[in-house]
Design an enzyme around this catalytic site. Structure first.
Site, PDB file in Angstrom:
ATOM      1  N   ARG A   8       0.546  -1.221   0.215  1.00  0.00           N
ATOM      2  CA  ARG A   8       0.336  -0.292  -0.438  1.00  0.00           C
ATOM      3  C   ARG A   8       1.027   1.541  -0.180  1.00  0.00           C
ATOM      4  O   ARG A   8       2.362   0.391   0.315  1.00  0.00           O
ATOM      5  CB  ARG A   8      -0.752  -0.265   1.582  1.00  0.00           C
ATOM      6  CG  ARG A   8      -2.371  -1.296   1.548  1.00  0.00           C
ATOM      7  CD  ARG A   8      -2.980  -0.513   0.167  1.00  0.00           C
ATOM      8  NE  ARG A   8      -3.562   1.020   0.215  1.00  0.00           N
ATOM      9  CZ  ARG A   8      -4.718   1.481   0.665  1.00  0.00           C
ATOM     10  NH1 ARG A   8      -5.029   0.696   1.798  1.00  0.00           N
ATOM     11  NH2 ARG A   8      -4.807   2.662   0.385  1.00  0.00           N
ATOM     12  N   ARG A  64       2.821   3.743 -16.244  1.00  0.00           N
ATOM     13  CA  ARG A  64       3.411   3.383 -18.012  1.00  0.00           C
ATOM     14  C   ARG A  64       4.695   4.629 -18.091  1.00  0.00           C
ATOM     15  O   ARG A  64       5.133   3.569 -18.893  1.00  0.00           O
ATOM     16  CB  ARG A  64       2.061   4.295 -19.144  1.00  0.00           C
ATOM     17  CG  ARG A  64       0.640   3.245 -18.664  1.00  0.00           C
ATOM     18  CD  ARG A  64       1.063   1.854 -19.051  1.00  0.00           C
ATOM     19  NE  ARG A  64       0.035   1.192 -19.529  1.00  0.00           N
ATOM     20  CZ  ARG A  64      -0.131  -0.089 -18.080  1.00  0.00           C
ATOM     21  NH1 ARG A  64       0.227  -0.422 -18.551  1.00  0.00           N
ATOM     22  NH2 ARG A  64      -1.662  -0.142 -18.106  1.00  0.00           N
ATOM     23  N   CYS A  75      -7.813   2.071 -12.210  1.00  0.00           N
ATOM     24  CA  CYS A  75      -7.687   3.736 -11.528  1.00  0.00           C
ATOM     25  C   CYS A  75      -9.403   4.285 -10.683  1.00  0.00           C
ATOM     26  O   CYS A  75      -9.864   3.666 -11.809  1.00  0.00           O
ATOM     27  CB  CYS A  75      -7.741   5.236 -12.391  1.00  0.00           C
ATOM     28  SG  CYS A  75      -5.775   5.019 -12.993  1.00  0.00           S
ATOM     29  N   GLU A  78     -11.555   7.414  -5.268  1.00  0.00           N
ATOM     30  CA  GLU A  78     -12.418   7.297  -3.550  1.00  0.00           C
ATOM     31  C   GLU A  78     -12.962   7.657  -2.853  1.00  0.00           C
ATOM     32  O   GLU A  78     -13.916   8.470  -3.960  1.00  0.00           O
ATOM     33  CB  GLU A  78     -10.449   7.829  -3.023  1.00  0.00           C
ATOM     34  CG  GLU A  78     -10.582   6.980  -1.353  1.00  0.00           C
ATOM     35  CD  GLU A  78     -10.171   5.994  -1.337  1.00  0.00           C
ATOM     36  OE1 GLU A  78     -10.614   5.817   0.092  1.00  0.00           O
ATOM     37  OE2 GLU A  78      -9.226   5.351  -2.267  1.00  0.00           O
ATOM     38  N   ARG A  90      -4.157   6.852  -3.835  1.00  0.00           N
ATOM     39  CA  ARG A  90      -3.443   5.697  -3.344  1.00  0.00           C
ATOM     40  C   ARG A  90      -3.319   4.614  -4.249  1.00  0.00           C
ATOM     41  O   ARG A  90      -3.775   4.573  -5.286  1.00  0.00           O
ATOM     42  CB  ARG A  90      -4.562   5.286  -2.496  1.00  0.00           C
ATOM     43  CG  ARG A  90      -5.295   6.161  -0.746  1.00  0.00           C
ATOM     44  CD  ARG A  90      -6.063   5.695  -0.927  1.00  0.00           C
ATOM     45  NE  ARG A  90      -6.210   6.416   0.980  1.00  0.00           N
ATOM     46  CZ  ARG A  90      -7.052   7.734   0.878  1.00  0.00           C
ATOM     47  NH1 ARG A  90      -8.077   8.266  -0.086  1.00  0.00           N
ATOM     48  NH2 ARG A  90      -7.718   7.714   1.755  1.00  0.00           N
ATOM     49  N   TYR A 108       3.917   5.888   2.218  1.00  0.00           N
ATOM     50  CA  TYR A 108       3.185   7.092   2.790  1.00  0.00           C
ATOM     51  C   TYR A 108       3.566   8.342   2.548  1.00  0.00           C
ATOM     52  O   TYR A 108       4.463   8.803   3.277  1.00  0.00           O
ATOM     53  CB  TYR A 108       2.194   6.990   3.599  1.00  0.00           C
ATOM     54  CG  TYR A 108       1.073   5.574   3.753  1.00  0.00           C
ATOM     55  CD1 TYR A 108      -0.433   5.995   3.404  1.00  0.00           C
ATOM     56  CD2 TYR A 108       1.292   4.715   4.196  1.00  0.00           C
ATOM     57  CE1 TYR A 108      -0.828   4.810   2.993  1.00  0.00           C
ATOM     58  CE2 TYR A 108       0.851   4.096   4.180  1.00  0.00           C
ATOM     59  CZ  TYR A 108      -0.682   3.696   3.514  1.00  0.00           C
ATOM     60  OH  TYR A 108      -1.484   2.631   3.672  1.00  0.00           O
ATOM     61  N   ARG A 116      -2.186   6.771   7.696  1.00  0.00           N
ATOM     62  CA  ARG A 116      -1.540   5.646   8.414  1.00  0.00           C
ATOM     63  C   ARG A 116      -0.342   5.676   9.297  1.00  0.00           C
ATOM     64  O   ARG A 116       0.515   5.484   9.024  1.00  0.00           O
ATOM     65  CB  ARG A 116      -0.799   4.625   7.631  1.00  0.00           C
ATOM     66  CG  ARG A 116      -2.369   3.514   6.890  1.00  0.00           C
ATOM     67  CD  ARG A 116      -3.140   2.827   7.450  1.00  0.00           C
ATOM     68  NE  ARG A 116      -2.589   2.129   8.495  1.00  0.00           N
ATOM     69  CZ  ARG A 116      -2.385   0.465   8.453  1.00  0.00           C
ATOM     70  NH1 ARG A 116      -3.147   0.470   7.401  1.00  0.00           N
ATOM     71  NH2 ARG A 116      -2.126   0.306   9.077  1.00  0.00           N
TER      72      ARG A 116
END
Length: 136
Positions: A8, A64, A75, A78, A90, A108, A116
């Protein structure tokens, strides 16, 4: 032993501009690959989301540009949670790796570290030594 792991990451961008979204997403992807010693051929797929206030470009374009032309990418937007952190890209990457799940390093960057704090530098090592939270 090689296993499939999920990595993540997130980055907060300064404003909704195509070039900035791509550049910052590229920075995030590069950091994920470096910290986890991942080669392009180890990547199975990458899923990107952006907060609803970002709509000027596709974060997958950064992948890419990095040469990930045969990696499946997706894609999405959120969910719009009131008072959520704004302008965030994210990433959820699935990789083949020899790392154990507890050794995978999630990334992050910038303001996204607030998402987080348990994964901030130092927190992971504390948990691995048997501190509060899950022990390795």
């Amino acid at each position: 032993m090689t296993a499939v792991r999920a990595v993540r990451g997130a980055i907060q961008v300064d404003r909704d501009e195509r070039d900035l979204i791509i550049a910052d997403t590229r920075t995030l992807l590069e950091e994920i690959l470096i910290r986890n010693n991942v080669a392009a051929e180890d990547i199975i797929s990458v899923f990107f989301t952006m907060t609803p206030d970002l709509a000027s470009g596709f974060p997958a374009a950064a992948a890419r540009e990095l040469g990930l032309v045969d990696v499946p990418l997706m894609c999405a937007t959120e969910i719009a949670v009131p008072n959520a952190l704004r302008r965030v890209v994210r990433v959820l990457a699935h990789i083949n790796t020899d790392l154990s799940r507890s050794d995978v390093e999630h990334v992050y960057l910038r303001g996204a570290g607030r998402l987080r704090p348990d994964l901030a530098d130092g927190a992971r090592q504390f948990q691995r030594r048997g501190g509060p939270g899950l022990s390795a």
